[in-house]
Write a protein that holds these residues in place. Structure first.
Motif, PDB file in Angstrom:
ATOM      1  N   ALA A 195       3.619 -19.659   2.001  1.00  0.00           N
ATOM      2  CA  ALA A 195       3.750 -19.884   3.443  1.00  0.00           C
ATOM      3  C   ALA A 195       4.542 -21.153   3.740  1.00  0.00           C
ATOM      4  O   ALA A 195       5.338 -21.197   4.690  1.00  0.00           O
ATOM      5  N   LYS A 196       4.340 -22.185   2.925  1.00  0.00           N
ATOM      6  CA  LYS A 196       5.077 -23.434   3.135  1.00  0.00           C
ATOM      7  C   LYS A 196       6.578 -23.236   2.954  1.00  0.00           C
ATOM      8  O   LYS A 196       7.384 -23.997   3.482  1.00  0.00           O
ATOM      9  N   LEU A 197       6.929 -22.186   2.191  1.00  0.00           N
ATOM     10  CA  LEU A 197       8.343 -21.894   1.952  1.00  0.00           C
ATOM     11  C   LEU A 197       8.852 -20.786   2.878  1.00  0.00           C
ATOM     12  O   LEU A 197       9.977 -20.305   2.721  1.00  0.00           O
ATOM     13  N   GLY A 198       7.984 -20.373   3.815  1.00  0.00           N
ATOM     14  CA  GLY A 198       8.391 -19.352   4.772  1.00  0.00           C
ATOM     15  C   GLY A 198       8.429 -17.947   4.209  1.00  0.00           C
ATOM     16  O   GLY A 198       9.138 -17.080   4.723  1.00  0.00           O
ATOM     17  N   ILE A 199       7.653 -17.696   3.138  1.00  0.00           N
ATOM     18  CA  ILE A 199       7.626 -16.368   2.514  1.00  0.00           C
ATOM     19  C   ILE A 199       6.270 -15.720   2.793  1.00  0.00           C
ATOM     20  O   ILE A 199       5.246 -16.170   2.277  1.00  0.00           O
ATOM     21  N   PRO A 200       6.229 -14.674   3.602  1.00  0.00           N
ATOM     22  CA  PRO A 200       4.956 -14.020   3.900  1.00  0.00           C
ATOM     23  C   PRO A 200       4.515 -13.078   2.783  1.00  0.00           C
ATOM     24  O   PRO A 200       5.347 -12.506   2.065  1.00  0.00           O
ATOM     25  N   LEU A 201       3.205 -12.943   2.646  1.00  0.00           N
ATOM     26  CA  LEU A 201       2.614 -12.013   1.683  1.00  0.00           C
ATOM     27  C   LEU A 201       1.725 -11.054   2.456  1.00  0.00           C
ATOM     28  O   LEU A 201       0.897 -11.479   3.274  1.00  0.00           O
ATOM     29  N   VAL A 202       1.883  -9.767   2.192  1.00  0.00           N
ATOM     30  CA  VAL A 202       1.156  -8.726   2.915  1.00  0.00           C
ATOM     31  C   VAL A 202       0.405  -7.850   1.922  1.00  0.00           C
ATOM     32  O   VAL A 202       0.958  -7.446   0.896  1.00  0.00           O
ATOM     33  N   TYR A 203      -0.873  -7.555   2.242  1.00  0.00           N
ATOM     34  CA  TYR A 203      -1.684  -6.690   1.386  1.00  0.00           C
ATOM     35  C   TYR A 203      -1.686  -5.254   1.905  1.00  0.00           C
ATOM     36  O   TYR A 203      -1.841  -5.007   3.112  1.00  0.00           O
ATOM     37  N   VAL A 204      -1.539  -4.315   0.974  1.00  0.00           N
ATOM     38  CA  VAL A 204      -1.740  -2.892   1.249  1.00  0.00           C
ATOM     39  C   VAL A 204      -2.750  -2.366   0.244  1.00  0.00           C
ATOM     40  O   VAL A 204      -3.113  -3.067  -0.708  1.00  0.00           O
ATOM     41  N   ASP A 205      -3.219  -1.138   0.452  1.00  0.00           N
ATOM     42  CA  ASP A 205      -4.241  -0.616  -0.465  1.00  0.00           C
ATOM     43  C   ASP A 205      -4.176   0.900  -0.557  1.00  0.00           C
ATOM     44  O   ASP A 205      -4.332   1.606   0.437  1.00  0.00           O
ATOM     45  N   PHE A 206      -3.960   1.373  -1.767  1.00  0.00           N
ATOM     46  CA  PHE A 206      -4.044   2.797  -2.074  1.00  0.00           C
ATOM     47  C   PHE A 206      -5.012   3.032  -3.238  1.00  0.00           C
ATOM     48  O   PHE A 206      -5.063   4.132  -3.778  1.00  0.00           O
ATOM     49  N   ARG A 207      -5.775   2.000  -3.627  1.00  0.00           N
ATOM     50  CA  ARG A 207      -6.615   2.088  -4.812  1.00  0.00           C
ATOM     51  C   ARG A 207      -8.093   1.803  -4.527  1.00  0.00           C
ATOM     52  O   ARG A 207      -8.961   2.578  -4.920  1.00  0.00           O
ATOM     53  N   GLU A 208      -8.389   0.688  -3.867  1.00  0.00           N
ATOM     54  CA  GLU A 208      -9.783   0.310  -3.669  1.00  0.00           C
ATOM     55  C   GLU A 208     -10.495   1.254  -2.695  1.00  0.00           C
ATOM     56  O   GLU A 208     -11.575   1.764  -2.976  1.00  0.00           O
ATOM     57  N   LYS A 209      -9.883   1.475  -1.535  1.00  0.00           N
ATOM     58  CA  LYS A 209     -10.431   2.395  -0.529  1.00  0.00           C
ATOM     59  C   LYS A 209      -9.296   3.255   0.026  1.00  0.00           C
ATOM     60  O   LYS A 209      -8.946   3.174   1.194  1.00  0.00           O
ATOM     61  N   PRO A 210      -8.729   4.110  -0.819  1.00  0.00           N
ATOM     62  CA  PRO A 210      -7.538   4.845  -0.407  1.00  0.00           C
ATOM     63  C   PRO A 210      -7.761   5.801   0.760  1.00  0.00           C
ATOM     64  O   PRO A 210      -6.861   5.997   1.584  1.00  0.00           O
ATOM     65  N   MET A 211      -8.952   6.392   0.854  1.00  0.00           N
ATOM     66  CA  MET A 211      -9.162   7.337   1.947  1.00  0.00           C
ATOM     67  C   MET A 211      -9.290   6.614   3.285  1.00  0.00           C
ATOM     68  O   MET A 211      -9.115   7.206   4.336  1.00  0.00           O
ATOM     69  N   GLU A 212      -9.573   5.333   3.236  1.00  0.00           N
ATOM     70  CA  GLU A 212      -9.648   4.513   4.442  1.00  0.00           C
ATOM     71  C   GLU A 212      -8.340   3.787   4.728  1.00  0.00           C
ATOM     72  O   GLU A 212      -7.938   3.646   5.890  1.00  0.00           O
ATOM     73  N   ASN A 213      -7.661   3.365   3.680  1.00  0.00           N
ATOM     74  CA  ASN A 213      -6.534   2.449   3.857  1.00  0.00           C
ATOM     75  C   ASN A 213      -5.151   3.056   3.673  1.00  0.00           C
ATOM     76  O   ASN A 213      -4.148   2.370   3.891  1.00  0.00           O
TER      77      ASN A 213
END
Length: 374
Positions: free
Chosen positions: A139-157
């Motif tokens: 974040a200090k370098l202006g690079i965002p990180l985004v989480y996605v999920d197809f493994r832990e709760k795939p039917m929800e996420n």
């Protein structure tokens, strides 16, 4: 040279993408974090190579065109798919590769040097990412990180994750088309089950059977465990494993005496050379997979159980557990569990249609095998 109508439109799209400024938007990832990202993202780091499964579904022409780096797992976890992508897009051999967050081999300095617009991480890397302080450092370098999920709760996420990626890549319409296609494929199973209310067979799902000598990894109330429930079965391990992943001991399998067994498999020669895993996947040799599946039934955990005696032993591509194509697995599982109800359902045709509509690769069968197959 005069371009065809389709080529002209594609060229115009590329031109517009190159000249229009990116728009800063607030994205809410699957953890609920609100992240500012410039979209469409033109330089993306994939925290896992298998994230190409969902990126490909959003960009049929060239899913790698905005990828500047990715984790090095795809050639090992799914070598057939990697080889097919490499043949079509040879430039991917030159992409920067990374280790994983969880094993501490992710090189943040290398990532920063690639000047990404966003880094996409799987939800299961969240703890390791936070413990290493990567989010704050990036974040200090202006690079965002985004989480996605197809493994832990795939039917929800799966749906929100596809929408997140649609926003990041400027492919919102394609993401919605994919989500609708997926929902309709699942409804073909759930509507039939709701109408007929069949008896639910008891199903044991073994995760990566034959990958090691240990027995037996399985799934709790999510992932393949949840897919079994949606497909009209009772997941044997749902009351044994409290979360998504865990293990059951051989005695529990024998005592539960499941009606059917489904084993996940893949071509894991790079991980376990000469292993007993069942090599299903893109263009797999199903005769060899059938042979290896039959060998797995001879283990002590399967001694005398109903599924073995009735020949109700099946194998399915392991990577359905980690991508948005899991609706194909739900259809196939439903067909195994309730063959009379779903005699007209064709999971292979569904998967082929998915490839034709959304994916850059031509479909090749090989993802399922059963001891009931000839």
């Amino acid at each position: 040279m005069r371009l065809s109508g389709r080529s002209a439109i594609a060229a115009l799209g590329l031109f517009m993408a190159s000249v229009l400024p990116a728009l800063a938007v607030e994205v809410t990832d699957v953890t609920g974090r609100k992240v500012d990202v410039n979209v469409p993202a033109r330089h993306v780091i994939l925290g896992e190579g298998r994230q190409i499964y969902f990126l490909a579904a959003l960009d049929k022409e060239n899913p790698f065109q905005h990828v500047v780096g990715w984790r090095d797992d795809l050639p090992k976890a799914d070598p057939e798919s990697y080889a097919a992508y490499l043949e079509k897009y040879p430039e991917i051999a030159k992409l920067a590769t990374f280790g994983g967050m969880k094993d501490g081999t992710f090189d943040i300095e290398q990532a920063v040097a690639l000047k990404p617009d966003v880094i996409v991480m799987n939800l299961d890397a969240k703890t390791a990412t936070e413990e290493a302080g990567y989010i704050e450092k990036l974040a200090k370098l202006g690079i965002p990180l985004v989480y996605v999920d197809f493994r832990e709760k795939p039917m929800e996420n799966t749906e929100p994750s596809m929408r997140i990626m649609g926003t990041l890549m400027g492919k919102e319409k394609v993401a919605e088309d994919f989500i609708a296609f997926r929902a309709e494929a699942i409804r073909k199973v759930t509507d039939t089950l709701e109408k007929n209310a069949p008896k639910k067979p008891l199903v044991f799902v073994e995760r990566a059977g034959g990958y090691s000598d240990d027995c037996c990894m399985s799934f709790g109330n999510e992932n393949f465990g949840r897919m079994v429930e949606i497909a009209g079965g009772t997941n044997m391990a749902r009351d044994i494993i409290p979360g998504t992943f865990g293990s059951v001991n051989p005695e529990q399998i024998i005592a539960s005496n499941p009606d059917q067994v489904i084993i996940t498999g893949g071509m894991w020669e790079a991980y376990v050379p000469g292993g007993n895993w069942v090599g299903v996947g893109y263009g797999a040799d199903l005769q060899e997979a059938h042979r290896k599946l039959e060998n797995l039934t001879k283990r002590p955990a399967f001694t005398g159980i109903k599924a073995v005696n009735d020949g109700e032993i099946h194998a399915i591509w392991h990577q359905f557990y980690n991508n948005p194509y899991q609706f194909v697995a739900i259809q196939q599982i439903a067909k195994w569990l309730h063959p009379d109800l779903f005699k007209d359902l064709d999971p292979e045709a569904t998967f082929k249609q998915l490839h034709e509509r959304f994916l850059p690769l031509a479909y090749k069968p090989g993802y399922f095998v059963s001891l009931k197959d000839e």
